[in-house]
Design a protein around this motif. Structure first.
Motif, PDB file in Angstrom:
ATOM      1  N   VAL A  27     -14.493 -82.347 -68.791  1.00 50.44           N
ATOM      2  CA  VAL A  27     -14.011 -81.813 -70.065  1.00 50.44           C
ATOM      3  C   VAL A  27     -13.996 -80.290 -70.119  1.00 50.44           C
ATOM      4  O   VAL A  27     -13.334 -79.716 -70.975  1.00 50.44           O
ATOM      5  CB  VAL A  27     -14.825 -82.358 -71.258  1.00 50.44           C
ATOM      6  N   ALA A  28     -14.710 -79.637 -69.220  1.00 54.20           N
ATOM      7  CA  ALA A  28     -14.720 -78.181 -69.207  1.00 54.20           C
ATOM      8  C   ALA A  28     -14.930 -77.694 -67.784  1.00 54.20           C
ATOM      9  O   ALA A  28     -15.669 -78.297 -67.016  1.00 54.20           O
ATOM     10  CB  ALA A  28     -15.824 -77.640 -70.107  1.00 54.20           C
ATOM     11  N   SER A  29     -14.256 -76.608 -67.454  1.00 51.72           N
ATOM     12  CA  SER A  29     -14.441 -76.039 -66.118  1.00 51.72           C
ATOM     13  C   SER A  29     -14.461 -74.524 -66.204  1.00 51.72           C
ATOM     14  O   SER A  29     -13.851 -73.921 -67.076  1.00 51.72           O
ATOM     15  CB  SER A  29     -13.345 -76.511 -65.158  1.00 51.72           C
ATOM     16  N   LEU A  30     -15.191 -73.944 -65.290  1.00 51.81           N
ATOM     17  CA  LEU A  30     -15.322 -72.502 -65.192  1.00 51.81           C
ATOM     18  C   LEU A  30     -14.453 -72.035 -64.043  1.00 51.81           C
ATOM     19  O   LEU A  30     -14.574 -72.527 -62.929  1.00 51.81           O
ATOM     20  CB  LEU A  30     -16.788 -72.136 -64.939  1.00 51.81           C
ATOM     21  N   ARG A  31     -13.554 -71.106 -64.339  1.00 48.22           N
ATOM     22  CA  ARG A  31     -12.614 -70.627 -63.326  1.00 48.22           C
ATOM     23  C   ARG A  31     -12.732 -69.117 -63.207  1.00 48.22           C
ATOM     24  O   ARG A  31     -12.713 -68.403 -64.201  1.00 48.22           O
ATOM     25  CB  ARG A  31     -11.198 -71.018 -63.745  1.00 48.22           C
ATOM     26  N   HIS A  32     -12.883 -68.659 -61.976  1.00 51.86           N
ATOM     27  CA  HIS A  32     -12.957 -67.221 -61.714  1.00 51.86           C
ATOM     28  C   HIS A  32     -11.544 -66.689 -61.519  1.00 51.86           C
ATOM     29  O   HIS A  32     -10.793 -67.204 -60.702  1.00 51.86           O
ATOM     30  CB  HIS A  32     -13.798 -66.919 -60.479  1.00 51.86           C
ATOM     31  N   THR A  33     -11.193 -65.677 -62.300  1.00 49.98           N
ATOM     32  CA  THR A  33      -9.886 -65.046 -62.185  1.00 49.98           C
ATOM     33  C   THR A  33     -10.024 -63.840 -61.257  1.00 49.98           C
ATOM     34  O   THR A  33     -10.652 -62.851 -61.612  1.00 49.98           O
ATOM     35  CB  THR A  33      -9.376 -64.604 -63.565  1.00 49.98           C
ATOM     36  N   VAL A  34      -9.442 -63.949 -60.083  1.00 49.26           N
ATOM     37  CA  VAL A  34      -9.631 -62.940 -59.043  1.00 49.26           C
ATOM     38  C   VAL A  34      -9.114 -61.572 -59.470  1.00 49.26           C
ATOM     39  O   VAL A  34      -9.831 -60.581 -59.415  1.00 49.26           O
ATOM     40  CB  VAL A  34      -8.949 -63.384 -57.729  1.00 49.26           C
ATOM     41  N   ASN A  35      -7.893 -61.482 -59.916  1.00 50.39           N
ATOM     42  CA  ASN A  35      -7.291 -60.185 -60.244  1.00 50.39           C
ATOM     43  C   ASN A  35      -7.878 -59.557 -61.502  1.00 50.39           C
ATOM     44  O   ASN A  35      -7.865 -58.347 -61.650  1.00 50.39           O
ATOM     45  CB  ASN A  35      -5.777 -60.323 -60.389  1.00 50.39           C
ATOM     46  N   ALA A  36      -8.383 -60.363 -62.412  1.00 51.84           N
ATOM     47  CA  ALA A  36      -8.931 -59.834 -63.662  1.00 51.84           C
ATOM     48  C   ALA A  36     -10.423 -59.530 -63.547  1.00 51.84           C
ATOM     49  O   ALA A  36     -10.974 -58.844 -64.396  1.00 51.84           O
ATOM     50  CB  ALA A  36      -8.692 -60.807 -64.796  1.00 51.84           C
ATOM     51  N   GLY A  37     -11.083 -60.061 -62.520  1.00 51.45           N
ATOM     52  CA  GLY A  37     -12.499 -59.804 -62.333  1.00 51.45           C
ATOM     53  C   GLY A  37     -13.389 -60.425 -63.390  1.00 51.45           C
ATOM     54  O   GLY A  37     -14.428 -59.888 -63.736  1.00 51.45           O
TER      55      GLY A  37
END
Length: 60
Positions: A27-37
Motif C-alpha cells: 500500500v505504500a512504497s518509498l522511492r528515492h529520486t536520483v536527480n532530485a536528491g
C-alpha cells in the motif's frame, strides 16, 4: 503522516514499502529520486482514503 500508528495493519517489507497485513497488498512504497536528491512516499489512493475516513483524519 505516521504510518506506524495504523493499529498493526501495516508491516514494513524490509526494503522499500509497507504491506497491509489483512490483504497482503503493498500500500505504500518509498522511492528515492536520483536527480532530485530526495525520497518520495507513494501511497495507494484507495487505501489512504479508507484509512483517513476510518481514523477521522484529513490530509492537508
Amino acid at each position: 503522516m505516521a504510518l506506524a500508528s495504523v493499529r498493526g495493519n501495516l508491516r514494513w517489507n524490509g526494503r522499500n514499502g509497507w504491506t497491509d497485513t489483512n490483504t497482503g497488498q503493498l500500500v505504500a512504497s518509498l522511492r528515492h529520486t536520483v536527480n532530485a536528491g530526495r525520497n518520495e512516499l507513494l501511497i495507494e489512493r484507495n487505501w489512504l482514503e479508507t484509512w483517513l475516513t476510518t481514523e477521522k483524519k484529513s490530509l492537508i
